[in-house]
Design a protein around this motif. Sequence first.
Motif, PDB file in Angstrom:
ATOM      1  N   HIS A 192      88.840  58.282  -7.631  1.00 23.45           N
ATOM      2  CA  HIS A 192      88.936  57.215  -8.629  1.00 23.45           C
ATOM      3  C   HIS A 192      90.238  56.422  -8.554  1.00 23.45           C
ATOM      4  N   GLU A 194      91.764  54.866  -6.208  1.00 24.58           N
ATOM      5  CA  GLU A 194      91.722  53.592  -5.480  1.00 24.58           C
ATOM      6  C   GLU A 194      91.195  52.466  -6.360  1.00 24.58           C
ATOM      7  N   TYR A 195      90.299  52.825  -7.290  1.00 25.08           N
ATOM      8  CA  TYR A 195      89.724  51.813  -8.166  1.00 25.08           C
ATOM      9  C   TYR A 195      90.656  51.453  -9.322  1.00 25.08           C
ATOM     10  N   ALA A 196      91.763  52.174  -9.436  1.00 27.48           N
ATOM     11  CA  ALA A 196      92.735  51.880 -10.491  1.00 27.48           C
ATOM     12  C   ALA A 196      94.017  51.290  -9.924  1.00 27.48           C
ATOM     13  N   PRO A 199      93.564  47.410  -8.472  1.00 26.31           N
ATOM     14  CA  PRO A 199      93.461  46.381  -9.529  1.00 26.31           C
ATOM     15  C   PRO A 199      94.726  46.251 -10.373  1.00 26.31           C
ATOM     16  N   ARG A 414      95.771  48.176   1.513  1.00 30.67           N
ATOM     17  CA  ARG A 414      95.330  49.243   0.610  1.00 30.67           C
ATOM     18  C   ARG A 414      96.080  50.557   0.772  1.00 30.67           C
TER      19      ARG A 414
END
Length: 807
Positions: A192, A194-196, A199, A414
């Motif tokens: 999770h 990477e999704y925080a 952004p 990333r």
Amino acid sequence: MKSMDLGDKKSCWGNSKDTWRTTLVLAYQSLGVVYGDLSISPIYVYKSTFAEDIHHSETNVEIFGVLSFVFWTLTLITLFKYVFIVLRADDNGEGGTFALYSLICRHAKVSLLPNKQTADESLSTYKLTQPPKRENGSKLKTLLEKHKTLHTALLILVLLGTCMVIGDGVLTPVISVFSAVSGLELSMSKAHHEYAVIPITCFILVCLFALQHYGSHRIGFIFAPIVLLWLLCLSGLGLYNILYWDPHVYKALSPYYMYKFLKKTKKRGWMSLGGILLCITGSEAMFADLGHFSYAAIQIAFSFLVYPALILGYMGQAAYLSKHHQMAHDINYYVSVPACVRWPVIVIAILASVVGSQAIISGTFSIINQSQSLGCFPRVKVVHTSDKKHGQIYIPEINWILMILCIAVTIGFRDTKHMGNASGLAVMAVMMVTTCLTSLVIVFCWNKPPILGLCFLLFFGSIELLYFSASLVKFREGAWLPILLALILVTIMFVWHYATIKKYEYDLQNKVSLEWLLALGTSLGISRVPGIGLVFTDLTSGIPANFSRFVTNLPAFHSILVFVCVKCVPVPFIPPAERYLIGRVGPPSFRSYRCIVRYGYRDVHQDVDSFETELVNRIADFIRYDWTHPEPASDPVIGSPRSCLFLCGSHAGNEDDGFQSTTSPGEYRLAVIGNSRAFESEESLQQVSVSGSFQTVESVADIIDVEMNPPTRTRRVTFAVDYHNDSDEPEDLQMREELQDLLDAQQSGTAFILGHSHMKTKQGSSVWKRLAINVGYNFLRQNCRGPDVVLRVPPVSLLEVGMVYVV
């Protein structure tokens, strides 16, 4: 984000006069401007180093070897090179790539800037010293001055360093904010985070760039406390980890551990240097921001606070990792932070990363503005965000381009590894350029033996080349980005500069002789209408071709004619009292004048009063001075070198560019018109008042006082004609008549005449020249700001004259 007024800068130069209190205050303020980027580097150095090439093992050879490399890199490059040597290579208190280039250009004839005049050397900020006779140094200087190819190579080197700084303006905010936010990984699952993290990083970057147009002066006062708090956290946590986990970690500072590290890791250890060099990210900022602080302040702040805090931070991480080998594949700064204080440390780290990013963004704006001033960058709109703080600027186009690039790099890379590889190569390239330029400064400006400059170049250059080679091998893993950005930017800047020089050569070769103007008579052969006409040109003598085209097609012009040349001199700034150089074009009855407005590469191109009012006041001062100090009839048109400083007909006093130009007898002496005084560039320094009874100041001390301490406030008044003077002398009557004509013309309005140019190459030009001029330059000219934006010409008063340049 600048923290000092222009008026405070001089007090920073004289370190012997600074009180300890002032120096300590400046040292504290420098934390928020200079050291934000450097202080945040411990977050990502170990993570980037151990990302792929080497791995932490139970022998601790790798972690102790990296610590030893970090310590000696910080000590040799940042402390010895920058703090003790490079910071002394200042240009009137200013630092940076252009400061070094400016120093070299003033001491050796290698500048490619147009509009060079001998009179510029009389500026108080020029500071040209006579070098002692050194045969080897003289040979090196002669070699450099003789070959035009070396001039171009030196300029390309400076542009390359500038482009890498701009590239760093893209990469530093990304890696700083991303690394600070990555602390959230420890509080959520790997699936999770990477999704925080991505952004949140993008959101912070968008907010950072969106707030740039407000300027940093409103919140700048909190930058220093944030960085200070972060340094205290860094050193405190480092000391805690040293005492708790491995009190003997200090032994790893020995160079012997570097040998053991390379012996074990071999090629992989050399490749990992690309991550280690990130520990000196931000070192160049100490030199670039020198003009806003003092040498002593920056030296004290680094030597007694930043340097010890960084070393303790790196030692603390090494001490923790030396006892936690199970984290070999997940090295992160925040794992060494106790869980009870982890969240506050993450918040402080994010704030410190924002401060460091703000510093590099402001630095990018500043260096682009300098490049534009020196004719090496397409015209962009420069907005001054503060009337009180000198140097706080905002460039809208560059701001949004940087934001888009930062977001693209964050989403594209990333991870810290690719970001570190890209940032490391940009940082090291800038440092290598600084090393090369400083070695020339040591020989040409400091008058040291060439062998000393060579030793400096070989010692520090070899270290930096080692790190640069380690970064270069990561070309496919992120290092390609700064190289690509640099190639694009160098191409743009060099094409623009090349076309600017070609355009100037065309103007110089096609200017109209003054004989043509004199032959027209008092009316200039045209109808003179009320008002002032300001004809902008790059020429410092002669009549520009666009004016002859104008009067040929429209035989009418204003009653007051002024040829205005706005030029940049290779000095950081020019005192307001020495900015305006004014003279006549033709006899007084022509009502024609020439005004040369000189700026430094860090000057603000906007005076307190409007340019129009300021210029008219200076012309009025010149008229009073000229009538009360008539030019001797015996003055030669071409005289001694010193007389050439104020005789426009003299070749030495005009374009000193190596181009042949005809001597025109219609122009007279030029006088430096200040706020309240006028100077003639004569052999014996003389200063003459242009107000009151025009008393001559004989004291050299008074002259120096005025030159070194010009008035900080500009008169916000319009000149008036003295009708109470009962003198019936013909000169007084003619002077009052000329002043009255100027006053009437000012009240009638002013028109700004600019050339609207289009360039194309001659038949038979090379393919490269056609690509540079017909494609590159014309594309940039059509899609960038016009000269009226740079000169801040009001649209209602603008008149453009079309010109086609065939070069």
